[in-house]
Design an enzyme around this catalytic site. Sequence first.
Site, mmCIF file in Angstrom:
data_model
loop_
_atom_site.group_PDB
_atom_site.id
_atom_site.type_symbol
_atom_site.label_atom_id
_atom_site.label_comp_id
_atom_site.label_asym_id
_atom_site.label_seq_id
_atom_site.Cartn_x
_atom_site.Cartn_y
_atom_site.Cartn_z
ATOM 1 N N ALA A 61 0.859 -1.188 0.000
ATOM 2 C CA ALA A 61 0.000 0.000 0.000
ATOM 3 C C ALA A 61 0.891 1.232 0.000
ATOM 4 O O ALA A 61 2.042 1.175 0.423
ATOM 5 C CB ALA A 61 -0.876 -0.010 1.237
ATOM 6 N N GLY A 100 0.604 -5.156 0.895
ATOM 7 C CA GLY A 100 -0.632 -5.199 0.099
ATOM 8 C C GLY A 100 -0.418 -5.823 -1.266
ATOM 9 O O GLY A 100 -1.360 -6.364 -1.855
ATOM 10 N N GLU A 103 -0.814 -9.399 -0.642
ATOM 11 C CA GLU A 103 -2.238 -9.635 -0.355
ATOM 12 C C GLU A 103 -3.064 -9.643 -1.647
ATOM 13 O O GLU A 103 -3.981 -10.451 -1.805
ATOM 14 C CB GLU A 103 -2.735 -8.588 0.639
ATOM 15 C CG GLU A 103 -2.116 -8.765 2.029
ATOM 16 C CD GLU A 103 -2.489 -7.659 2.985
ATOM 17 O OE1 GLU A 103 -3.135 -7.968 4.007
ATOM 18 O OE2 GLU A 103 -2.158 -6.488 2.704
ATOM 19 N N GLU A 123 4.689 -5.392 7.253
ATOM 20 C CA GLU A 123 3.902 -4.358 7.933
ATOM 21 C C GLU A 123 4.362 -4.125 9.375
ATOM 22 O O GLU A 123 4.336 -2.997 9.854
ATOM 23 C CB GLU A 123 2.413 -4.739 7.918
ATOM 24 C CG GLU A 123 1.689 -4.490 6.599
ATOM 25 C CD GLU A 123 1.850 -5.603 5.589
ATOM 26 O OE1 GLU A 123 1.145 -5.594 4.579
ATOM 27 O OE2 GLU A 123 2.723 -6.477 5.792
HETATM 28 N N1 T1G Z 1 4.597 3.405 -0.339
HETATM 29 C C1 T1G Z 1 5.050 4.609 -0.742
HETATM 30 N N2 T1G Z 1 6.343 4.860 -1.125
HETATM 31 C C2 T1G Z 1 7.187 3.825 -1.087
HETATM 32 C C3 T1G Z 1 6.787 2.526 -0.656
HETATM 33 C C4 T1G Z 1 5.418 2.337 -0.289
HETATM 34 N N3 T1G Z 1 4.948 1.146 0.093
HETATM 35 N N4 T1G Z 1 7.868 1.716 -0.724
HETATM 36 C C5 T1G Z 1 8.893 2.479 -1.185
HETATM 37 N N5 T1G Z 1 8.488 3.733 -1.396
HETATM 38 C C6 T1G Z 1 9.298 4.842 -1.925
HETATM 39 C C7 T1G Z 1 10.472 5.233 -1.012
HETATM 40 O O1 T1G Z 1 10.087 6.135 -0.029
HETATM 41 C C8 T1G Z 1 11.444 5.847 -2.015
HETATM 42 O O2 T1G Z 1 10.997 7.148 -2.282
HETATM 43 C C9 T1G Z 1 11.222 5.012 -3.266
HETATM 44 O O3 T1G Z 1 9.929 4.400 -3.109
HETATM 45 C C10 T1G Z 1 12.228 3.913 -3.450
HETATM 46 O O4 T1G Z 1 12.287 3.149 -2.245
HETATM 47 C C11 T1G Z 1 -2.536 -3.105 3.194
HETATM 48 C C12 T1G Z 1 -1.014 -1.537 4.755
HETATM 49 C C13 T1G Z 1 10.222 -1.923 -2.122
HETATM 50 C C14 T1G Z 1 12.133 -3.098 -1.131
HETATM 51 O O5 T1G Z 1 6.728 -2.042 3.865
HETATM 52 O O6 T1G Z 1 10.768 -2.165 1.528
HETATM 53 O O7 T1G Z 1 1.016 -2.773 2.325
HETATM 54 O O8 T1G Z 1 12.963 8.424 -1.458
HETATM 55 O O9 T1G Z 1 14.669 3.651 -1.629
HETATM 56 O O10 T1G Z 1 15.951 0.246 -1.840
HETATM 57 O O11 T1G Z 1 -1.463 -4.737 4.412
HETATM 58 O O12 T1G Z 1 11.189 0.423 -0.661
HETATM 59 O O13 T1G Z 1 12.718 7.933 -3.875
HETATM 60 O O14 T1G Z 1 11.157 9.521 -2.725
HETATM 61 O O15 T1G Z 1 13.396 1.841 -0.446
HETATM 62 O O16 T1G Z 1 14.932 -0.341 -4.087
HETATM 63 C C15 T1G Z 1 4.181 -2.636 3.114
HETATM 64 C C16 T1G Z 1 8.325 -0.838 1.781
HETATM 65 C C17 T1G Z 1 3.401 -1.355 3.063
HETATM 66 C C18 T1G Z 1 7.649 -2.143 1.677
HETATM 67 C C19 T1G Z 1 12.476 -1.080 -2.578
HETATM 68 N N6 T1G Z 1 5.314 -2.524 2.223
HETATM 69 N N7 T1G Z 1 9.302 -0.605 0.747
HETATM 70 O O17 T1G Z 1 13.689 -0.804 -1.971
HETATM 71 O O18 T1G Z 1 14.062 1.568 -2.869
HETATM 72 S S1 T1G Z 1 2.068 -1.410 4.215
HETATM 73 C C20 T1G Z 1 6.521 -2.228 2.691
HETATM 74 C C21 T1G Z 1 10.485 -1.279 0.743
HETATM 75 C C22 T1G Z 1 0.887 -2.387 3.427
HETATM 76 C C23 T1G Z 1 -1.209 -3.671 3.561
HETATM 77 C C24 T1G Z 1 -0.308 -2.716 4.276
HETATM 78 C C25 T1G Z 1 11.486 -0.858 -0.274
HETATM 79 C C26 T1G Z 1 11.532 -1.755 -1.521
HETATM 80 P P1 T1G Z 1 12.018 8.301 -2.593
HETATM 81 P P2 T1G Z 1 13.671 2.558 -1.695
HETATM 82 P P3 T1G Z 1 14.768 0.149 -2.728
#
Ligand code: T1G
Length: 650
Positions: A61, A100, A103, A123
């Site tokens: 998400a 998500g 999911e 999460e």
């Molecule tokens: N939402 C918004 N922005 C995100 C994002 C996300 N989920 N993930 C990454 N970004 C942005 C980040 O801030 C950066 O921005 C750019 O993307 C590159 O990220 C319903 C509620 C995917 C492994 O926890 O682990 O789903 O600085 O530098 O090293 O149950 O990002 O360029 O402006 O980290 O290649 C669960 C989080 C969400 C995964 C890539 N998902 N992301 O790593 O790039 S909660 C996560 C990561 C959810 C549901 C629930 C990593 C990555 P900017 P990066 P990277």
Amino acid sequence: MTVNIDIDGGIAIVTIANPPVNAINAAVRERLLTLAQAFDKDPAIRAVILTGAGALFVAGADITEFDRPVEPPFLPDVVARIERAAKPWVAAIRGAALGGGLELALGCRMRIATGTARFALPEVNLGIIPGSGGTQRLPRVIGIAEAIRVVAENHTLDAAEAVRLGLVDAMVEEPLLPGAIAFVRVALDKALPLPSLDRPLSEPAQEIWTEAEQRIASHAKGASAPLQALEVLKCGIEQGAAAGLARERATFLSLRGSEEAAALRHLFFAERAAMRPADIRGTAPRPVDTAGVVGGGTMGSGIAAALLNAGLSVVLVEQDAAGASRARETLASLFEASQRRGQITGEEVAERLGRLETNIGYGGVERCDVVIEAVFEELAVKRAVFSELGRFCRPDAILATNTSYIDPRLIAEGLPEPERFLGLHFFSPAHVMKLLEIVPTPETAPDVLATVFEIARRLGKIPVRAGICDGFIGNRILRRFRTEAEALVRDGVGIAAIDAAMRGFGFAMGPFEMQDMAGLDIAFLHREAARKRGEPVPDMPGDLLVRAGRKGQKTGGGWYDYAPGDRRPQPSAKAERILAPLMGPRTDMAGEVIVARLMATMAQEGQAILAEGIAASAADIDLVEVHGYGFPRRRGGPMFQLGRADANRV
Ligand code: T1G
Ligand code: NAD
């Protein structure tokens, strides 16, 4: 458009294309829902393939939406609609399918993947739990034991594991889509697997819950999300999927609005911003393959280990044979310890040591792209080292000092090509601690900065730029924090009470336990040096202890007493007697009052640091505290705490 569609012979291909990580925001949810309804009504569509544009599937998400109220359509409804679609949806996965994103894939009837695929529900790292059915669908696909590891313990499944556990129905080679379409054509002629939520699940033995609870509690460091995730998994198993989904959603929404989740989100974005400071974005880093380290003591050997772990070749310079062999032994034992913990193999230990060269004198540094000095904290010693490096290193080699307190400009005086010099302040143990304070001088060149930020990324460090002042960011706040903790002792508050309050707040150790471990003499010598410079530094309780020979664990006693061979702090009547002249009448202060006072002190120093431009942002200060000084991650940092306190005051 964030969601594109193609049609290939009755098969719709839906591609989520929302750079940089295909995060699921409101527009994506809206579009997927509309498409699911449209395809069900379209007689020409037999099946749907869901995939992500670029190198990954979906990173979850959109976390940037979490500071706002949830917005319809809600992702759990989108997932349920896809799961109940009349035309089967098949997820085609390359790279990360996280949160998500996983999911969504679990809502599809089948999942196919390439070898790069990896699956996680991270999460809990954000202080929440999966909120779109992951806690109910995943155990019904891979079993409860594995689901507990993924949902509550943040375990990532690679493609092979996912196939073994039945999460992935088939592996395909790149290019992904042709393989996916071929797979779907065949699958349509066979009976489809049950929707994830409808798959039977036998109730596990009770021990599985108690064992998991103990395991998770021991790693959670007081964070609440992991144990709540386990509760929701249990609810779904014992009361059925519908009850589980309802419990999941309620828990997700309450955690989403929590201070803990806000703190972890704050750090998530701060860590990413720290890796790419705006003023060096677009500046090409210099190539770095070989690094030099001068001084192979506590820090030098740790820094060398971090460089070797990151694949660089290292030339380590010591002042004599004893120093050189001691450094090599230290590195060998560090790597053997990693091998015993199963983190690296014996071959990898040998390969790392194979890239290490230890020398007496400066032979070999002419091959280095960067050299980091970590010798005694004495200006004259450091200057002598840099005058040698100025002679032996290539003029384009980057030169850095790991000094804790000395002004880097003083160290670099007279150095040829000063634009290649800066401070690189690692934290002990340097191969473990993630923080790296980057301390440029006014001459430091932009590509030198870009290069050390790139080195930080390769070493898995969190780089924070710090201006030049006494103690840079971290040690400056530490000194203020310690002074205030000692002021509490002066006010009659018990040492153990202060430590207990800070441990209750989430620190692994209180300030006095921590100082006993690191040694009281470092701060004492620093104050003595200031007194010698004529600065009015009043006697501190810690000074009385050091003058009485109590430097901490290394002398069997400091603020606490320590039995020989035992690192557990024991209350010390002797310390109390020594401190009595400076301690006020015994005062009982509530834990939260102690915490608030010390937090306010850290934030005040943080504000001064910001006002002086020593730190680029409040978030950077929080990163320093969390990644260098054990500030509890779930609390966000002193500046985050200040922001919350101000918001609550309004
Ligand atoms: N939402 C918004 N922005 C995100 C994002 C996300 N989920 N993930 C990454 N970004 C942005 C980040 O801030 C950066 O921005 C750019 O993307 C590159 O990220 C319903 C509620 C995917 C492994 O926890 O682990 O789903 O600085 O530098 O090293 O149950 O990002 O360029 O402006 O980290 O290649 C669960 C989080 C969400 C995964 C890539 N998902 N992301 O790593 O790039 S909660 C996560 C990561 C959810 C549901 C629930 C990593 C990555 P900017 P990066 P990277
Ligand atoms: P240390 O005493 O453990 O190691 C210093 C090493 O430098 C010794 O092995 C010594 O033989 C070697 N050395 C001294 N002069 C030398 C020379 N001219 N050429 C080559 N080698 C020489 O000290 P340390 O704790 O590793 O600290 C090193 C630096 O790192 C200091 O500036 C210190 O302030 C800084 N630092 C220390 C810590 C920490 O927690 N110890 C944390 C961050 C920064």
